[in-house]
Structures are given as structure tokens and as C-alpha cells.
Design a protein around this motif. Structure first.
Motif, short mmCIF file in Angstrom:
data_model
loop_
_atom_site.label_atom_id
_atom_site.label_comp_id
_atom_site.label_asym_id
_atom_site.label_seq_id
_atom_site.Cartn_x
_atom_site.Cartn_y
_atom_site.Cartn_z
N ALA A 40 0.81 -1.22 0.00
CA ALA A 40 0.00 0.00 0.00
C ALA A 40 0.84 1.27 0.00
O ALA A 40 0.32 2.36 -0.21
N CYS A 41 2.17 1.13 0.19
CA CYS A 41 3.05 2.32 0.27
C CYS A 41 4.29 2.13 -0.60
O CYS A 41 5.42 2.09 -0.10
N PRO A 42 4.12 1.99 -1.91
CA PRO A 42 5.27 1.75 -2.79
C PRO A 42 6.25 2.91 -2.83
O PRO A 42 7.43 2.71 -3.13
N ASP A 43 5.78 4.13 -2.53
CA ASP A 43 6.68 5.28 -2.59
C ASP A 43 7.74 5.23 -1.49
O ASP A 43 8.79 5.85 -1.62
N GLU A 44 7.48 4.49 -0.40
CA GLU A 44 8.48 4.36 0.66
C GLU A 44 9.73 3.66 0.14
O GLU A 44 10.85 4.02 0.49
N VAL A 45 9.54 2.65 -0.70
CA VAL A 45 10.67 1.93 -1.28
C VAL A 45 11.50 2.85 -2.16
O VAL A 45 12.74 2.86 -2.09
N GLU A 46 10.84 3.66 -2.97
CA GLU A 46 11.57 4.56 -3.87
C GLU A 46 12.35 5.61 -3.08
O GLU A 46 13.50 5.91 -3.41
N LYS A 47 11.75 6.17 -2.04
CA LYS A 47 12.46 7.16 -1.23
C LYS A 47 13.69 6.54 -0.57
O LYS A 47 14.76 7.16 -0.54
N ALA A 48 13.53 5.32 -0.05
CA ALA A 48 14.66 4.65 0.59
C ALA A 48 15.74 4.31 -0.42
O ALA A 48 16.94 4.42 -0.13
N ARG A 49 15.33 3.91 -1.63
CA ARG A 49 16.32 3.57 -2.66
C ARG A 49 17.15 4.78 -3.03
O ARG A 49 18.37 4.70 -3.15
N VAL A 50 16.50 5.92 -3.20
CA VAL A 50 17.21 7.14 -3.60
C VAL A 50 18.18 7.58 -2.50
O VAL A 50 19.31 7.98 -2.77
N PHE A 51 17.75 7.48 -1.24
CA PHE A 51 18.58 7.97 -0.13
C PHE A 51 19.71 7.00 0.22
O PHE A 51 20.85 7.42 0.44
N TYR A 52 19.41 5.70 0.26
CA TYR A 52 20.39 4.73 0.78
C TYR A 52 21.17 3.99 -0.29
O TYR A 52 22.23 3.43 0.00
N GLY A 53 20.66 3.93 -1.51
CA GLY A 53 21.39 3.21 -2.54
C GLY A 53 21.58 1.74 -2.18
O GLY A 53 20.64 1.06 -1.77
N ASP A 54 22.82 1.25 -2.30
CA ASP A 54 23.05 -0.17 -2.03
C ASP A 54 23.14 -0.50 -0.56
O ASP A 54 23.44 -1.64 -0.19
N LYS A 55 22.86 0.47 0.30
CA LYS A 55 22.75 0.18 1.74
C LYS A 55 21.35 -0.30 2.11
O LYS A 55 21.09 -0.64 3.25
N LEU A 56 20.46 -0.33 1.14
CA LEU A 56 19.06 -0.66 1.41
C LEU A 56 18.83 -2.17 1.35
O LEU A 56 19.29 -2.84 0.42
N ARG A 57 18.10 -2.68 2.33
CA ARG A 57 17.63 -4.07 2.34
C ARG A 57 16.12 -4.04 2.52
O ARG A 57 15.60 -3.30 3.35
N LEU A 58 15.40 -4.82 1.73
CA LEU A 58 13.94 -4.87 1.82
C LEU A 58 13.50 -6.08 2.63
O LEU A 58 14.05 -7.18 2.47
N ALA A 59 12.53 -5.88 3.52
CA ALA A 59 12.08 -6.93 4.42
C ALA A 59 10.61 -7.26 4.19
O ALA A 59 9.80 -6.37 3.91
N LEU A 60 10.28 -8.53 4.33
CA LEU A 60 8.89 -8.97 4.30
C LEU A 60 8.34 -8.95 5.72
O LEU A 60 9.07 -9.18 6.68
#
Length: 389
Positions: A161-181
Motif C-alpha cells: 500500500a506504500c510503494p513510494d516508501e521503497v523509492e524514497k529509501a532507494r534514492v537515499f540509501y542506494g546499495d545500503k538498502l535491504r527490503l524486508a517482508l
């Protein structure tokens, strides 16, 4: 019942003069010779079945029968003699196997596993606190995007329901980002999460001005078996603490399903925590701060507001998470004041979980800054100073 056993091959060479047993697995081999004389079996098929039934009784050992081969003419051997031969053969083979394990020549059975293939620190590294201070890695988890400086990894729990959160995190953190279920994925939600995982793998095309997003979205975290199933084929998976890793056998099972790192449980006591840090090495993430969920419910608890108070006057928070309501202790779990001790015992990877109990971006940033700088944060230590039973 759930012991992990290694396959063992046994060949029995039969003759009237001797019965020679040979056990082998992964280049390790031992043999046992029973002197005769023996009589020919009057019913060869029954004699072979009796031998197989005896050999399969490996009981409380690290072995399971993979292949049994019978060579030579069938002979009659009393069951008591067969049982004693099996026990002696397995004892001899296990002793040889363990000695080879200590020499580093074979992969040890589960009961002998210590480091699970991860690098163990030398005693000088463990005692060198200065070395530890330079090598600390900080992982921060949240259900919403937080702009946090100086963290080594940001773990974002994805929400369809919040796909924009992933995009914001990707832009800010780059390859420091890990996605969790999330901890709970209902049957009807599986197709949605499967689609979201697929989209995360391929939604962003790299260009010359930013890093390859596909490498960013190759890092995942699962908190239950269903999540691991959805992440099949991924090569960089962290097991969050609800996938309990309280011993080496659990770690081996998760590793067999693609898990590379393990968030240890906030319910650990100090003794078991230190043992796992030594055994898992850099694959162990030590939780040092979180509001641990006490209950996750599909129905809202009967409370007038966002707090509950029990008969002993303890206060609990109620937070919504998707379709669920989460009950947490108002007092967080915190080992922030034990960092020096944890580092001295070999811990280098730490987890700050802000999934619950943190109301604002400023509060989150302040908490992370205080913990990472070594300042104490009030809270309870769970079982850390008690015995885990």
C-alpha cells in the motif's frame, strides 16, 4: 525426531569365513570384520531383510542409511551379532569422522558444528577492543522510510500500500538498502507480495548517474517460513529474529534455505548469545534496541485509546500495522548500555529496530545517534541477565 543426519553408505561382504562391514561418507571410511564360520542362509531373501532392518536402526546418531550393498553368498547371522556389529561400526566411524572434523578435512555433523562455515575470530581479535570499535556495522530497521546518516544498512519493511516508501529509501540509501517482508503474510496477500518482489527486482533501470538498482534490490530479509519461500532464488537473505536462531542446528536449517545472516533473538540470555556470536561470527546481528511485539492481532484490542494497562499497572502500546494490531511494551528492550561488553565478546554487527514505538523522524534520528555513540538508552534487558529456560 528432527535431528539433521548425514547419509552413510554401508557395504557388507559375506562369506562363510568372515563378514566384513565397510562404512563410508565423504571420503571417510572404516571397516569391521566379524570372524566366522557362518552357515549358508536357508532363506536368502529373509536373511538380507534381517540385515537391512538391523542396519537401519541408527537411532540417536548423526547418521542415516543411504545405501546398503550386500556382496557374496547370503549367510545366516544371529540378530544379536548383527546389532553388536552395527553399534561397533558406527562408534568407530563416528570417532574417525570427528577426528577428521577437528583436523578440518570434512564437514562436521550437526552435533559437532561450531562455526557453521563462518570465520571465527582469533582470541587476539576478540580481546582487542580497539579492533572491534573500528569494525562495528550498524543495521537499522523500520516500517517507514527514515533518513538516517552514518548507518551501514537500512532495512525497510515493504508494504504494497506504500510503494513510494521503497523509492524514497532507494534514492537515499542506494546499495545500503535491504527490503524486508512482514512477520505475517496472509494467504490472500501472497500474490500481491510475489508481484511486489518481482517488481522490486526489475522496476528501476540503471543509468550513468546512479548505481545499479538491481544490486540494491538483491538484499532481502524474511521473518517467517512463508517469506523464505517467496524469496527462493535470492542469494542475500537475512533471517529476522522471529525466525528463531537459538542454536547451530537452526542456523544450518536456515542456511540451507539461502539465509546468509541471522538477527539473534531479543529473548536470548547472555550465555547463549555469546556462544552464538562465537559460532556465527560476522553472520550474527545482535539486537540492541526494539519495542518487541508481544501480540499481533487481526482485531483491535479492547482499549479506549492507543494504550493498555494491566493489573500490575504496566502500560502497553497499541499500533496498527497493515491489517493487524500490534501490542508492545511501553518500555523498550535495550542493550545500548552493554555495547562495550558485547564488542569485547566478539559482536560486530548490531541491529536497531524502529518498527514500533517510534513516533517521529526526529525521535528515530535521536535514538540512532545516541545508541551508535555509546550513550545509554533506558529500557529492559529481557532475559540477558537471566537464564533462558
Amino acid at each position: 525426531q528432527f535431528r539433521q543426519r548425514h547419509p552413510l553408505n554401508i557395504v557388507i561382504f559375506q562369506s562363510m569365513e568372515t563378514l566384513k562391514w565397510v562404512a563410508s561418507a565423504d571420503g571417510v571410511q572404516t571397516e569391521l570384520v566379524l570372524p566366522g564360520p557362518f552357515e549358508p542362509a536357508r532363506q536368502p531373501e529373509k536373511a538380507a531383510a534381517a540385515i537391512r532392518q538391523c542396519v537401519e536402526k541408527l537411532g540417536d546418531t548423526d547418521w542415516k542409511l543411504d545405501e546398503l550393498t550386500l556382496e557374496g553368498p547370503a549367510v545366516f547371522v544371529p540378530v544379536s551379532v548383527l546389532n553388536e556389529a552395527r553399534r561397533r561400526l558406527i562408534d568407530d566411524f563416528s570417532s574417525l569422522w570427528k577426528s577428521r572434523c577437528r583436523a578440518g578435512n570434512v564437514i562436521p555433523p550437526v552435533s559437532e558444528v561450531m562455526d557453521l562455515g563462518y570465520r571465527q575470530k582469533t582470541d587476539s581479535e576478540v580481546m582487542d577492543l580497539g579492533y572491534k570499535l573500528k569494525q562495528v556495522v550498524w543495521s537499522v530497521k523500520s516500517r517507514v522510510f527514515r533518513a538516517l546518516e552514518k548507518v551501514d544498512e537500512f532495512v525497510l519493511e515493504i508494504d504494497p500500500a506504500c510503494p513510494d516508501e521503497v523509492e524514497k529509501a532507494r534514492v537515499f540509501y542506494g546499495d545500503k538498502l535491504r527490503l524486508a517482508l512482514p512477520v505475517i503474510i496472509r494467504d490472500e496477500e501472497v500474490p500481491v507480495y510475489r508481484k511486489l518482489i518481482s517488481e522490486c527486482r526489475s522496476s528501476v533501470t540503471p543509468d550513468q548517474n546512479r548505481r545499479d538498482a538491481r544490486s540494491i534490490f538483491s538484499k532481502w530479509e524474511a521473518a517467517n517460513i512463508g517469506g523464505l519461500n517467496l524469496l527462493q532464488g535470492q542469494t542475500d537473505i537475512t533471517a529476522d529474529w522471529p525466525l528463531y536462531t537459538l542454536n547451530t542446528q537452526a542456523a544450518l536449517q536456515w542456511r540451507a534455505q539461502g539465509v546468509q545472516r541471522f538477527v539473534l533473538s531479543p529473548e536470548e540470555d547472555a550465555e547463549n548469545l555469546y556462544t552464538l556470536i562465537k559460532q556465527l561470527g560476522d553472520a550474527a546481528l545482535v539486537p540492541v534496541y526494539q519495542h518487541t511485539p508481544l501480540m499481533i492481532s487481526a482485531t483491535r484490542p479492547a482499549a479506549a485509546g492507543t494504550t493498555l494497562t494491566d493489573r500490575s499497572r504496566r502500560r502497553f502500546r497499541i499500533e496498527s500495522s497493515g491489517h493487524e494490531f500490534v501490542l508492545t511494551n511501553e518500555t523498550p528492550f535495550s542493550l545500548a548500555d552493554r555495547l562495550v561488553e558485547l564488542k569485547a565478546r566478539g559482536a560486530r554487527h548490531f541491529r536497531i529496530d524502529l518498527s514500533y514505538g517510534t513516533d517521529s523522524a526526529n525521535e528515530a534520528a535521536d535514538l540512532v545517534c545516541r545508541i551508535m555513540s555509546g550513550r545509554p538508552v533506558p529500557g529492559h534487558s529481557g532475559n540477558f541477565d537471566r537464564t533462558l529456560e
